[in-house]
Write an enzyme that holds these catalytic residues in place. Sequence first.
Site: not given
Ligand code: UT7
Length: 341
Positions: A117, A257, A287
């Site tokens: 990225c 970004h 993204n």
């Molecule tokens: O260009 C660089 C590429 N990447 C990035 O920039 C990504 C950077 N990271 C992020 O943007 C965030 O970490 C994410 C959007 C990927 C995830 O958000 P988060 O607030 O960090 O969520 P999390 O991974 O901590 O997950 C929280 C909960 C989990 O459930 P439990 O374990 O608390 O029951 C996940 O399983 O949300 C769940 N979850 C979802 N629920 C509904 C994860 N993805 C989803 C989803 N829909 N799509």
Amino acid sequence: MKNGLYSAGIIGTGSYVPEKIITNEDLEKIVETSSEWIVTRTGIRERRIAGENEATSNLSTIAALRALDDADMDPKDLDMILVATVTPDMPFPSTACIVQSNIGAVNAAASDIEAACSGFLYALNVAQQFIATGFYKNILVIGGECLSRITNYKDRGTCILFGDGAGAAVVSRVEDGYGFLAQYMGADGSNGNSLAVKAGGSRMPASAATLLHDYHYIHMDGGEVFKFAVKIMSSAAEKAMDIAGITKDDIDCVVPHQANIRIINNVAKRLGVSEDKVYSNLDRYGNLSAASIPVALDEAVKSGRISKGDNVCMVGFGGGLTWASNIIKWSKDSNAIKKAI
Ligand code: UT7
């Protein structure tokens, strides 16, 4: 000219996103998610997906032609084409060579650059060096991606994030006092595994087993990447401001970004820059990896958010892990052009 170096800046921008839209509601039908979760946790509402016959070079070619038109430049006047991408049409020839042929830039050298990225900013900063020394006069820098091709639509942690698109910029000599005031790049390869496509290279060539394990898709530790992004984006932007000898109060527009609206807002807060100075189109495209900054830059310029004399800060992070930033005093009077039209 200053200290024996020419002033380099951006004299034209262009972008292109494919027509097909995938909304959060569409994704609700294929993975266990909700539009509400996606909007709240990421800020994304929809993303664009390349058609069956479109590859990164197709999107990049349209963006390139639009940037050349904006710069009022003949493709034959280009000395070099750099394409930043993690989704080239194929391992080789490079996507840059395909674009070179498509646009008839017969006098241009062409090569791809890969810093995920951060790739567009890496390529832009490389282009600036060639212009500053006088080695080249006109360089086309493109960030183009078809991330849909390496996205696992069974993984709700990643498939909600990514889309396809391309953005381009023409880098040339500009009047003294304008153009690049600072540029900064960095990398931390020791944390590369937190964001990777494991298969398809020389370490793990594509095979039935890699397909079975989905190793040819993006794998990401979202939480780790999130923390890294907030920290590194704000420090990289501050570093570029230090090098340029300006402060946050001198910044007119930040083009970050576009990964997650919470990352962008956190960075704005850390920098002490008001959110209205930070350009975002994340809600519409998600993204776009290397294409995210140049598409946002093109929109910011064309919508009048950036005009001549403005200090623009571009800042990004990505797989590698990598990061990059720059400060450009915008040299093109886009308002004057619009009025003339
Ligand atoms: O260009 C660089 C590429 N990447 C990035 O920039 C990504 C950077 N990271 C992020 O943007 C965030 O970490 C994410 C959007 C990927 C995830 O958000 P988060 O607030 O960090 O969520 P999390 O991974 O901590 O997950 C929280 C909960 C989990 O459930 P439990 O374990 O608390 O029951 C996940 O399983 O949300 C769940 N979850 C979802 N629920 C509904 C994860 N993805 C989803 C989803 N829909 N799509």
